[in-house]
Design an enzyme around this catalytic site. Sequence first.
Site, PDB file in Angstrom:
ATOM      1  N   ASP A  45       0.821  -1.208   0.000  1.00 31.08           N
ATOM      2  CA  ASP A  45       0.000   0.000   0.000  1.00 31.08           C
ATOM      3  C   ASP A  45       0.858   1.262   0.000  1.00 31.08           C
ATOM      4  O   ASP A  45       0.473   2.282  -0.568  1.00 31.08           O
ATOM      5  CB  ASP A  45      -0.927   0.006   1.217  1.00 31.08           C
ATOM      6  CG  ASP A  45      -2.134  -0.904   1.029  1.00 31.08           C
ATOM      7  OD1 ASP A  45      -2.344  -1.384  -0.102  1.00 31.08           O
ATOM      8  OD2 ASP A  45      -2.860  -1.138   2.008  1.00 31.08           O
ATOM      9  N   GLY A  46       2.032   1.200   0.621  1.00 31.79           N
ATOM     10  CA  GLY A  46       2.936   2.344   0.603  1.00 31.79           C
ATOM     11  C   GLY A  46       3.396   2.689  -0.798  1.00 31.79           C
ATOM     12  O   GLY A  46       3.553   3.862  -1.144  1.00 31.79           O
ATOM     13  N   ASN A 122      -4.907   8.844   2.103  1.00 31.90           N
ATOM     14  CA  ASN A 122      -5.251   8.194   3.371  1.00 31.90           C
ATOM     15  C   ASN A 122      -5.580   9.197   4.472  1.00 31.90           C
ATOM     16  O   ASN A 122      -6.692   9.246   4.954  1.00 31.90           O
ATOM     17  CB  ASN A 122      -4.116   7.281   3.834  1.00 31.90           C
ATOM     18  CG  ASN A 122      -4.247   5.874   3.310  1.00 31.90           C
ATOM     19  OD1 ASN A 122      -5.175   5.562   2.569  1.00 31.90           O
ATOM     20  ND2 ASN A 122      -3.317   5.016   3.681  1.00 31.90           N
ATOM     21  N   GLU A 123      -4.573   9.974   4.884  1.00 28.77           N
ATOM     22  CA  GLU A 123      -4.787  10.873   6.009  1.00 28.77           C
ATOM     23  C   GLU A 123      -3.713  11.936   6.096  1.00 28.77           C
ATOM     24  O   GLU A 123      -2.658  11.833   5.467  1.00 28.77           O
ATOM     25  CB  GLU A 123      -4.837  10.111   7.337  1.00 28.77           C
ATOM     26  CG  GLU A 123      -3.500   9.631   7.870  1.00 28.77           C
ATOM     27  CD  GLU A 123      -3.017   8.347   7.250  1.00 28.77           C
ATOM     28  OE1 GLU A 123      -1.890   8.360   6.706  1.00 28.77           O
ATOM     29  OE2 GLU A 123      -3.738   7.340   7.289  1.00 28.77           O
ATOM     30  N   ARG A 149      -6.072  19.873  23.233  1.00 28.63           N
ATOM     31  CA  ARG A 149      -4.748  19.645  23.816  1.00 28.63           C
ATOM     32  C   ARG A 149      -4.486  18.149  23.798  1.00 28.63           C
ATOM     33  O   ARG A 149      -5.309  17.366  24.268  1.00 28.63           O
ATOM     34  CB  ARG A 149      -4.668  20.177  25.249  1.00 28.63           C
ATOM     35  CG  ARG A 149      -4.719  21.684  25.384  1.00 28.63           C
ATOM     36  CD  ARG A 149      -4.755  22.096  26.846  1.00 28.63           C
ATOM     37  NE  ARG A 149      -4.648  23.539  27.011  1.00 28.63           N
ATOM     38  CZ  ARG A 149      -5.690  24.368  26.959  1.00 28.63           C
ATOM     39  NH1 ARG A 149      -6.910  23.879  26.731  1.00 28.63           N
ATOM     40  NH2 ARG A 149      -5.524  25.669  27.126  1.00 28.63           N
ATOM     41  N   ASP A 151      -1.594  14.854  21.951  1.00 30.99           N
ATOM     42  CA  ASP A 151      -0.435  14.519  21.122  1.00 30.99           C
ATOM     43  C   ASP A 151      -0.611  14.974  19.680  1.00 30.99           C
ATOM     44  O   ASP A 151       0.366  15.304  19.006  1.00 30.99           O
ATOM     45  CB  ASP A 151      -0.177  13.012  21.148  1.00 30.99           C
ATOM     46  CG  ASP A 151       0.477  12.553  22.441  1.00 30.99           C
ATOM     47  OD1 ASP A 151       0.751  13.416  23.298  1.00 30.99           O
ATOM     48  OD2 ASP A 151       0.717  11.345  22.593  1.00 30.99           O
ATOM     49  N   ALA A 186      -4.446  10.866  21.655  1.00 27.40           N
ATOM     50  CA  ALA A 186      -4.120  11.043  23.082  1.00 27.40           C
ATOM     51  C   ALA A 186      -4.457  12.443  23.576  1.00 27.40           C
ATOM     52  O   ALA A 186      -3.586  13.205  24.012  1.00 27.40           O
ATOM     53  CB  ALA A 186      -2.642  10.730  23.320  1.00 27.40           C
TER      54      ALA A 186
END
Length: 269
Positions: A45-46, A122-123, A149, A151, A186
């Site tokens: 996929d990469g 993808n993103e 707030r 990660d 997170a």
Amino acid sequence: MRYTILTKGDSKSNALKHKMMNYMKDFRMIEDSENPEIVISVGGDGTLLQAFHQYSHMLSKVAFVGVHTGHLGFYADWLPHEVEKLIIEINNSEFQVIEYPLLEIIMRYNDNGYETRYLALNEATMKTENGSTLVVDVNLRGKHFERFRGDGLCVSTPSGSTAYNKALGGALIHPSLEAMQITEIASINNRVFRTVGSPLVLPKHHTCLISPVNHDTIRMTIDHVSIKHKNVNSIQYRVANEKVRFARFRPFPFWKRVHDSFISSDEER
């Protein structure tokens, strides 16, 4: 038919590329890396993500097809032992084109309103460069929604919802839906700081504008490409007008892809 083949670069993928090119000579197919009609990705996929970004300037003219030389990938239609059949199909039939939505990212800077535009298959993931807490204001449709707030934030396409977004606990979205998904990485939630704490799915006509509160260098990872940005004023996300086109020569429904990628064992396939 004009074609080009991009590989992962390993010996197995390169050998398969040469095998395919020899087949294609018999069908008088034309290798044309500058103006292909079909781009064949050989690897994982990469590799297909790399192919997409290499030809992102001509998405309306090119269709992609994936051949996987490792484990079954999400974008794969074909396996190495099927390449002769694939080439026959390319040569003999009008292939069906399946279109998937893309994500548009516009980075605006504090330097005279300068901006850069990206497309993601993808993103797009946002974090600080030094690993400190990311503090940003999130605006939806021009209205302040929350101060985040944590990660980082991940904004994904429907097809990309099966990638990093899934690992973050986001929903899987069928790519027939023109939408984008915002998923927290997170987040900090306590008596003082609060976020919505759930993935947000936005339709095509909605825009998300994210403005850094601090002046930290932002690390943006768009698909497989990671770039640091300084003096960022805002990052705008929306469903892009462009779409990625995949060549289909046989049915491979989205939910079957999900099942084969995440649920079934090799013995069940």
